[in-house]
Design a protein around this motif. Structure first.
Motif, short mmCIF file in Angstrom:
data_model
loop_
_atom_site.label_atom_id
_atom_site.label_comp_id
_atom_site.label_asym_id
_atom_site.label_seq_id
_atom_site.Cartn_x
_atom_site.Cartn_y
_atom_site.Cartn_z
N SER A 70 0.82 -1.22 0.00
CA SER A 70 0.00 0.00 0.00
C SER A 70 0.84 1.26 0.00
CB SER A 70 -0.93 0.01 1.23
OG SER A 70 -0.17 -0.05 2.43
N ALA A 71 2.10 1.15 0.43
CA ALA A 71 2.98 2.33 0.48
C ALA A 71 3.68 2.60 -0.84
CB ALA A 71 4.00 2.16 1.60
N TYR A 72 3.39 1.78 -1.85
CA TYR A 72 4.09 1.92 -3.13
C TYR A 72 3.88 3.31 -3.75
CZ TYR A 72 5.73 1.13 -7.87
OH TYR A 72 6.40 1.23 -9.06
N ARG A 188 9.26 3.62 3.90
CA ARG A 188 7.87 3.44 3.47
C ARG A 188 7.38 2.00 3.60
NH1 ARG A 188 9.89 6.78 -0.50
NH2 ARG A 188 9.93 5.20 -2.14
N TYR A 189 8.28 1.04 3.38
CA TYR A 189 7.88 -0.36 3.40
C TYR A 189 8.33 -1.02 4.70
CZ TYR A 189 7.34 0.45 -1.61
OH TYR A 189 6.97 0.97 -2.83
N ASP A 190 7.48 -1.91 5.23
CA ASP A 190 7.87 -2.61 6.46
C ASP A 190 8.89 -3.69 6.13
OD1 ASP A 190 6.41 -5.47 6.39
OD2 ASP A 190 5.05 -3.97 5.54
#
Length: 300
Positions: A70-72, A188-190
């Motif tokens: 979703s953070a893309y 941004r990405y986990d």
């Protein structure tokens, strides 16, 4: 990276967790050198790497719902692709080939150059300043690695230390590049999502190893080899990368990479204890130079 994480004091239990995670990853990585060499005695390097990846992927599958993109953001694919190509693809390909040509002790010593390479990459990519001390440490480290490599003599267990150590150093360059990219993407990405991307890409990249598995004689997969593969796949490929990716999103890249200095200690110890590896006096002196060069760049 969240700004709150930087304001936590070093003594805080929350700040301690990322350091413990990095240390856990370092111990797993250090032990992987000797266990990988044992696996390479029976299997082709591509086969070992594919099995490592497929075992890690099997462990991941029950948790696939936790992966989120979703953070893309537009254009992220370039950074994501570069990150997974550097590691696991190029990194593991180079290292698995190197460990068939040199000893795990020498390869472990060369891994000490990662923090310095990360500092150079941060200077080139992130425009972070690089002090004279770090520059001197880098040059000294490269000199030590060169002597360590050129001073190696071919043996039955290490048929081409010159080529093997050179490939191991290139693997460390890939690792350093990946760390910088993961540091950027981690904003941004986990960590779990990034780890899954690495494992899936690794399964595809090393899939030619399946063909080599078809040529393995019956009875090769004894209990020792199976346990080693499970350790490399679930413990190192999945466990170490998950721990490190999680930690590096919660602490500066330079701080996280500095803990990698402990990998040579674990690798050399396991190489001596498990495989009975040794280094000649010139190589031992060169190893000390490499470790000293890294130590001189750290702040106490």
């Amino acid at each position: 990276m969240k700004s709150e994480s930087l304001s936590i004091t070093a003594a805080s239990p929350v700040a301690l967790l990322p350091r413990l995670a990095v240390l856990g990853a370092v111990v797993l990585w250090g032990a992987s050198f000797s266990t990988m060499r044992i696996a390479l005695q029976d299997l082709h390097p591509l086969s070992v790497m594919w099995l490592r990846m497929i075992i890690a992927l099997t462990c991941i599958l029950p948790l696939y719902r936790t992966v989120s993109l979703s953070a893309y953001r537009k254009g992220d694919w370039k950074l994501l692709l570069a990150a997974v190509i550097f590691q696991p693809c190029l990194y593991f390909w180079l290292e698995s080939a190197a460990l068939g040509l040199t000893t795990s002790a020498q390869a472990g010593i060369i891994s000490a150059s990662v923090p310095l390479l990360v500092a150079v990459a941060a200077w080139m990519i992130l425009k972070e300043p690089m002090s004279t001390r770090i520059t001197a440490g880098l040059l000294l480290s490269v000199a030590g690695v060169a002597v360590l490599t050129l001073g190696g003599q071919a043996t039955e267990s290490a048929p081409s230390p010159l080529l093997g150590n050179s490939m191991e150093f290139l693997a460390m360059v890939c690792a350093a590049a990946n760390m910088i990219l993961i540091r950027i993407l981690g904003r941004r990405y986990d960590a779990w999502t990034l780890t899954v991307m690495q494992v899936v890409t690794g399964c595809l990249f090393f899939s030619p190893g399946i063909a080599h598995l078809m040529e393995v004689p019956a009875g090769t997969f004894d209990l020792q080899l199976v346990l080693i593969l499970v350790f490399l796949g679930a413990g190192v490929t999945l466990g170490a990368f998950s721990l490190y990716n999680w930690a590096i999103t919660r602490m500066p890249a330079s701080t996280a990479s500095a803990h990698i200095n402990l990998i040579p200690v674990v690798a050399v110890g396991c190489g001596f204890a498990v495989l009975g590896e040794t280094m000649n006096p010139l190589q031992m002196a060169a190893a000390c130079v490499v470790l000293f060069s890294v130590l001189m760049t750290q702040k106490f």
